[in-house]
Design an enzyme around this catalytic site. Structure first.
Site, PDB file in Angstrom:
ATOM      1  N   SER A  97     -11.085 -13.926  19.388  1.00 28.07           N
ATOM      2  CA  SER A  97      -9.708 -12.554  18.801  1.00 28.07           C
ATOM      3  C   SER A  97      -9.035 -12.320  19.866  1.00 28.07           C
ATOM      4  O   SER A  97      -7.754 -13.705  20.436  1.00 28.07           O
ATOM      5  CB  SER A  97     -10.575 -11.072  18.707  1.00 28.07           C
ATOM      6  OG  SER A  97      -9.510 -10.443  17.835  1.00 28.07           O
ATOM      7  N   LYS A 148       1.600  12.079   9.360  1.00 27.76           N
ATOM      8  CA  LYS A 148       1.200  11.913  10.807  1.00 27.76           C
ATOM      9  C   LYS A 148      -0.190  12.014  11.842  1.00 27.76           C
ATOM     10  O   LYS A 148      -0.504  11.563  12.891  1.00 27.76           O
ATOM     11  CB  LYS A 148       1.983  13.441  11.302  1.00 27.76           C
ATOM     12  CG  LYS A 148       2.345  13.448  13.327  1.00 27.76           C
ATOM     13  CD  LYS A 148       3.188  12.033  13.337  1.00 27.76           C
ATOM     14  CE  LYS A 148       3.259  12.516  14.905  1.00 27.76           C
ATOM     15  NZ  LYS A 148       3.868  11.798  15.206  1.00 27.76           N
TER      16      LYS A 148
END
Length: 277
Positions: A101, A153
């Protein structure tokens, strides 16, 4: 008499030190920079890369990678630093146990990538975690309200349960970060992006498999990588010093890395180029 002998020895030691110092400074060097563990605190790595870039006696750099990946931003910082370094000096990567990764991502800008036949690499993809405790809070009678400026948010707050629309937003963001990963691979690797997409689904490869897929260049260990760096720097047959540039991590950073690498709950959300455990 003894005092004269003592003074003479001091003078000899000082002269030898001066000679060895200037010999060290002027001798051509190969620098080895270790990148181990989860990639989160990147500043010490960047400092070492810049040090190798500035030092004119360092003719090539070997990056010894042993990492399952880490935070996307940190991996991209290292990637960019290596891009700049390779413009002036050869960069060779030596993959150890794991370079998966983000560990693979930071390896990509190298001029040559070495992996051991059994190195675990690949795991090309992006992940972000969202842990919802809203149902548990409801059962024990605790209600937490998030006062927010917009409906998304608190999208990754643990007391928030993702709506289908919010999940789609996250998937679109992940897709963009994933595409950045692919674009940064094909910038340096001899693979077509459409071919890459077929196996860039998070699966892992051995070093031998990765070589067949052109994700790495050669099979070999750290000594082979150093030899390759000497060759690329035009130093074959010459006496070369191999030095290690590294900065020891503090106990707190090691503890933080351990929490991330063992998959424990992380209190702040990030996108990760990180191999799953």
């Amino acid at each position: 008499m003894k005092k004269k002998i003592f003074i003479g020895l001091i003078i000899v030691i000082v002269i030898l030190y001066i000679i060895s110092y200037f010999t060290y400074r002027s001798s051509p060097k190969i620098a080895v920079i270790d990148i181990k563990g989860v990639i989160s605190d990147y500043m010490s790595v960047i400092d070492n890369i810049e040090k190798a870039h500035r030092d004119k006696s360092i003719k090539a750099v070997v990056i010894a990678v042993d990492s399952p990946g880490g935070a996307v931003g940190a991996a991209q910082e290292i990637y960019s630093a290596l891009q700049k370094l390779r413009k002036d000096k050869p960069v060779v990567v030596s993959m150890g146990n794991v370079a998966a990764s983000g560990g693979y991502y930071i390896s990509v800008p190298a001029n040559v990538i070495y992996a051991n036949p059994g190195t675990i690499t690949g795991s090309i993809g992006v992940i972000i975690q969202h842990v919802s405790v809203s149902k548990v809070l409801d059962k024990i009678g605790i209600k937490i309200e998030n006062i927010k400026s917009g409906k998304n948010k608190d999208i990754l707050y643990p007391n928030n349960q993702l709506t289908p629309q919010q999940k789609q937003l996250l998937e679109e963001t992940i897709k963009d970060v994933y595409n950045q990963f692919l674009e940064d691979i094909v910038r340096y690797r001899p693979v077509d992006i459409n071919d890459l997409k077929q196996y860039a689904d998070g699966r892992i490869f051995t070093g031998r498999q990765a070589k067949k897929l052109k994700l790495v260049d050669r099979l070999g260990n750290i000594q082979d990588a150093i030899k390759e760096a000497k060759k690329l720097a035009g130093l074959e047959g010459k006496t070369v010093m191999v030095i290690r540039l590294r900065k020891e991590e503090g106990l707190l950073q090691k503890m933080l890395d351990s929490k991330i690498s063992t998959g424990e709950l992380i209190s702040f959300p990030r996108f990760y180029y990180l191999m799953s455990f």
